[in-house]
Design an enzyme around this catalytic site. Structure first.
Site, short mmCIF file in Angstrom:
data_model
loop_
_atom_site.label_atom_id
_atom_site.label_comp_id
_atom_site.label_asym_id
_atom_site.label_seq_id
_atom_site.Cartn_x
_atom_site.Cartn_y
_atom_site.Cartn_z
N ASN A 227 0.17 14.70 -34.94
CA ASN A 227 -0.95 14.83 -35.71
C ASN A 227 -1.58 16.16 -34.48
OD1 ASN A 227 -2.71 15.88 -37.84
ND2 ASN A 227 -4.08 14.49 -37.20
N THR A 228 -1.87 17.22 -35.13
CA THR A 228 -2.18 18.22 -34.03
C THR A 228 -4.04 18.30 -34.94
OG1 THR A 228 -2.48 20.32 -33.42
CG2 THR A 228 -1.58 20.01 -35.70
N HIS A 229 -4.74 18.42 -33.18
CA HIS A 229 -6.25 17.94 -34.00
C HIS A 229 -6.83 20.08 -32.56
CE1 HIS A 229 -10.05 16.92 -34.24
NE2 HIS A 229 -10.46 16.81 -33.42
N ASP B 163 -7.87 10.05 -34.77
CA ASP B 163 -7.54 11.14 -33.40
C ASP B 163 -8.36 10.47 -32.36
OD1 ASP B 163 -7.70 13.21 -35.59
OD2 ASP B 163 -9.82 13.52 -34.97
C1 GRF Z 1 -5.34 23.22 -37.90
O1 GRF Z 1 -6.16 23.80 -36.88
C2 GRF Z 1 -5.43 21.49 -37.72
O2 GRF Z 1 -5.60 21.27 -36.49
C3 GRF Z 1 -6.10 21.36 -38.27
O3 GRF Z 1 -6.16 22.43 -40.24
C4 GRF Z 1 -4.94 23.10 -39.48
C5 GRF Z 1 -4.11 23.38 -40.38
O4 GRF Z 1 -3.76 25.07 -40.46
N1 GRF Z 1 -5.94 20.00 -38.87
P1 GRF Z 1 -2.74 24.91 -41.07
O5 GRF Z 1 -2.71 24.98 -42.53
O6 GRF Z 1 -1.61 25.01 -40.46
O7 GRF Z 1 -2.89 27.07 -41.34
#
Ligand code: GRF
Length: 212
Positions: free
Chosen positions: A109-111, A147
């Site tokens: 996951n990216t946060h 997270d």
């Molecule tokens: C990202 O900033 C992620 O960290 C957050 O939602 C955003 C997703 O952006 N949870 P996208 O849909 O990939 O443009």
């Protein structure tokens, strides 16, 4: 080298998905996006997938008897594509025990903050409210918490005096996308290991053991 099959989960516009997709156009990147899944109809992410000819599915909580049934269905959808990695790229749902039993340790996951600071869905706003001078983005392995998983990569983004939540969010997203693309590729090509809370990407052949 065979490309590593990856499923990407989205809830929103899909800019992270688009960046990954762009990277996969180079066979040397080593990743193939085999499917894209969403938790709601009408996401930009699913549109991006369909336009690129990638299988896409929607798995909505509301279409299932309860959260556990949804979790089992999501697991089954993903399993059907045989991914080595699943990437939650702006997927705004917490997965449950069935999903983690199947994909734990290879669900990324990216946060949009430097965890463990500012977990949850308002990372950029919380950073502004707290008054930090730097924030960033964190790529991590999803666990049962919110997270809280093992951190794979982090990058730092400055907070400017004039920032609004919109300008800060956009600056974070630029850095976040670059980090995601770099590290998904490295994990696919080089493997990784986890010891306690410490993850190492690549660095030696033996690392493949606990990676892919
Ligand atoms: C990202 O900033 C992620 O960290 C957050 O939602 C955003 C997703 O952006 N949870 P996208 O849909 O990939 O443009």
């Amino acid at each position: 080298m065979n490309a590593t099959p990856v499923v990407v989960l989205v809830s929103g516009g899909g800019s992270n998905l688009a960046a990954l997709l762009e990277a996969t156009r180079d066979p040397a990147y080593g990743v193939e996006i085999v499917a894209v899944g969403a938790d709601r109809e009408g996401t930009g992410g699913v549109e991006i997938a369909r336009a690129a000819g990638i299988p896409a599915f929607v798995c909505r909580v509301g279409d299932h008897a309860d959260r556990a049934a949804w979790d089992a269905a999501l697991t089954e959808f993903c399993e059907g594509y045989g991914p080595a990695l699943v990437i939650s790229a702006g997927f705004m749902k917490l997965v449950g025990p069935a999903f983690l039993a199947r994909f734990g340790g290879r669900l990324l996951n990216t946060h949009p903050a430097l965890l463990p600071s500012f977990p949850g869905i308002t990372g950029a706003q919380d950073a502004l409210d707290y008054g930090v001078k730097v924030t960033g983005a964190t790529l991590f392995l999803v666990d049962e918490g919110v997270d809280t998983g093992v951190i794979l990569a982090q990058c730092v983004v400055p907070v400017e005096d004039a920032d609004t939540v919109e300008t800060l969010t956009e600056r974070i997203k630029v850095a976040e996308r670059a980090q995601l693309v770099e590290f998904v590729g490295r994990m696919a090509r080089e493997g990784w290991t986890v010891s306690g809370r410490r993850a190492r990407i690549g660095a030696s052949g033996e690392l493949k053991e606990t990676g892919l």
